[in-house]
Motif scaffolding. Sequence first.
Motif, PDB file in Angstrom:
ATOM      1  N   ALA A  94       0.835  -1.205   0.000  1.00 22.31           N
ATOM      2  CA  ALA A  94       0.000   0.000   0.000  1.00 22.31           C
ATOM      3  C   ALA A  94       0.869   1.254   0.000  1.00 22.31           C
ATOM      4  O   ALA A  94       0.559   2.240  -0.687  1.00 22.31           O
ATOM      5  N   GLU A  95       1.970   1.213   0.750  1.00 23.96           N
ATOM      6  CA  GLU A  95       2.875   2.367   0.787  1.00 23.96           C
ATOM      7  C   GLU A  95       3.520   2.593  -0.579  1.00 23.96           C
ATOM      8  O   GLU A  95       3.718   3.741  -1.004  1.00 23.96           O
ATOM      9  N   LYS A  96       3.825   1.515  -1.257  1.00 24.56           N
ATOM     10  CA  LYS A  96       4.421   1.618  -2.597  1.00 24.56           C
ATOM     11  C   LYS A  96       3.444   2.294  -3.553  1.00 24.56           C
ATOM     12  O   LYS A  96       3.832   3.153  -4.362  1.00 24.56           O
ATOM     13  N   LEU A  97       2.161   1.916  -3.461  1.00 23.75           N
ATOM     14  CA  LEU A  97       1.138   2.547  -4.294  1.00 23.75           C
ATOM     15  C   LEU A  97       0.977   4.024  -3.952  1.00 23.75           C
ATOM     16  O   LEU A  97       0.799   4.867  -4.836  1.00 23.75           O
ATOM     17  N   LYS A  98       1.035   4.338  -2.664  1.00 19.09           N
ATOM     18  CA  LYS A  98       0.899   5.732  -2.248  1.00 19.09           C
ATOM     19  C   LYS A  98       2.059   6.570  -2.752  1.00 19.09           C
ATOM     20  O   LYS A  98       1.879   7.726  -3.142  1.00 19.09           O
ATOM     21  N   ARG A  99       3.251   6.004  -2.745  1.00 24.25           N
ATOM     22  CA  ARG A  99       4.411   6.752  -3.208  1.00 24.25           C
ATOM     23  C   ARG A  99       4.323   7.058  -4.701  1.00 24.25           C
ATOM     24  O   ARG A  99       4.839   8.066  -5.156  1.00 24.25           O
ATOM     25  N   GLU A 100       3.646   6.199  -5.417  1.00 27.47           N
ATOM     26  CA  GLU A 100       3.480   6.433  -6.845  1.00 27.47           C
ATOM     27  C   GLU A 100       2.495   7.569  -7.111  1.00 27.47           C
ATOM     28  O   GLU A 100       2.575   8.244  -8.129  1.00 27.47           O
TER      29      GLU A 100
END
Length: 676
Positions: A94-100
């Motif tokens: 989820a954090e990876k998606l948010k960073r995108e």
Amino acid sequence: MLIAFLKVVAFVKSGSKKKKITKAERLKQLQEEEEKRQKEEEEARVKHEKEEMERLEIQRTEKEKWRKLEAKALERSNEELEELYLLERCFPEAEKLKREKRLLSQWKHYIQCGGSPDPSISQEINTFISLWKEETNETFEAVIAKSKLVLNQASTLADLDSGNMEKVIQDENVTLYVWANLKKNPRYRSVRFSETQIGFEIPRILATSDIALRLLHTHYDHVTPLRPVPAASQENTSTVTPFVKGEVKSVEAAISKNLQEECKQQENEPHSVHEEETKVMEEQDDTERQTEEPEATKCDLEMKLLSETVSAAQMLLLENACEKPYSFEDPEVDLYQFTTLGGVYHLDILELPPQCKPVKGWMIVEILKEGLQKYVYPPETTEDFEMENAFPPIEVMLKVHENVIFFEDPMVARWDAEGKHWKTDGISNVSYQPEDRLITFSLETFGPVTLIQDAHVNMPYQSWELRPLDVNKVLLTVTTVFTEIQIQIKENLCKLASIKLNNKRHSSALEEKWMSPVSFIIALKEAGLNIFPTGHSHFYVVTNYKLPLVEMKAYRQMALLSSAFAFSWSRWNTECDPKNVVFKVREHLTKEEPSQNPNWNFLMFSGDRAQSLKINESSEAFSKALKEETEFHSTLYHMVKDFASKEAMEKVRLSSCQFIDSVCHLLLSTRLLSYS
């Protein structure tokens, strides 16, 4: 009387004539009593020994049972933790998606919440703060310039009845009120802006002076300094992940080394064309396989690094400050205890600028290079004035912003430009009319003022419940002394579902507006609905302290299960020690409202062990006794799996990573287990 006396005497004489007990009979009687006593003591002793033996046997059996359960739990601990680790990969994903997708505006909100999940963008956050301050200042200056233009034309905009000028200019986030004293009538001392109750009661000396009054209401607070990004986030991350960072670098080096060796080997070995082609194809296959394996390892390690970074950020939301950063003295406002609400009211008394004059068909006006000048009230020296109370305070009437909720009467604070903080001195006769949302007070000197409320007025909470509504959708209900707040969470969005004040539904502009969790938290706080403790809140609220690591693990695993299980407050959470948390849980798969008396399971969790308790909410005392036919588990996931249906567990496994992350963020931000 005489007859009665004679009867008594006769009775005494007859009693004295009874046969006396002999010494032998007396000894025999005493012996029988002694034998009876010894027999009773022996029976009591035997009974006690029997009961003690039974108690010891039960205790031994319980200890043996407990030992076996602990051994069984330990035996499967690694397997359960490995499965939990795979499930919790949703957080770094989820954090990876948010960073995108992340926008800098979200990070401005996250700062105000008190944390930063990615310390690497601290510089960007600070840059954004500067840009945001510049933007709000530009808007502020533009409105000030507009007020100057209006005052220069005051004589042409004068009201026919009063002869004075009043003007209200309203924007989405700013409202400007301007009044010009053109007639200087000493009896016209009550200033009210058209169709409002907002205004002033000015003293006689101002009613006869060339002045203008300006009230600029910014619906946001751009005066209070923003808090900087906490440096602890960088320190915390750097201490958690050095091993993983080193592993990632070593894997990268191994990949590079493998490729170089393969290239050299291909160059140095002479073969026939056919053999060489065959060899090259084999080597390419080997190289691809060898490259894929380190690449996969690198991906796993990078995910582990991101996972530890997220965990470190989540811990920051739960850490309590050891001491207050600053000692506040009266009348300075402690902004760790209080919060500004409804924006800032900029109050100014201005010298009336030269007005337009018609001359031979032309309108002539003197333009002052220095712009609008402030009228000093009261003057710095008052020696020329005989009366002691020649410069009384000015009465101010303001309207509280319609989107802000005050659970107690608002307090008024003024801005100290020199000390760069809010103060409560110089303000008197404060009264509030909640029905009309009007606040009246007397002010000694004009300047920026704001309304403040205790930031912890809704803490601690009285109860809470987290209940599934649909696929990747839950309802979080928090009940406080003053209100009941219901929050819906779906995917990576949140909204205010409903709010009740004094058991009556209250409409809010935030209802039906879906926002990201960080934006939603700020919106609630700005509306006065603060249920989000900070690291300093424990100085102002009686809390139920729990170890941060235990809290974090509980919230993460509750979020994992939230799509199929309901969780709720239990009074026994305050009775157990800080190393454990207690709450209620039950399977909930339907969209219908739960029954009046749902069948709850009472779980105790220490972060490393979950167990089902024998007690219920109506038990007389707290007990850690294990519920019959239950076992220990290392995780909440495996604990509820013992009594859950296959449908519920399948629903848990299919939950969206963004949904789980959003639920976890709200749980971490509200800290339900330590502030209830």
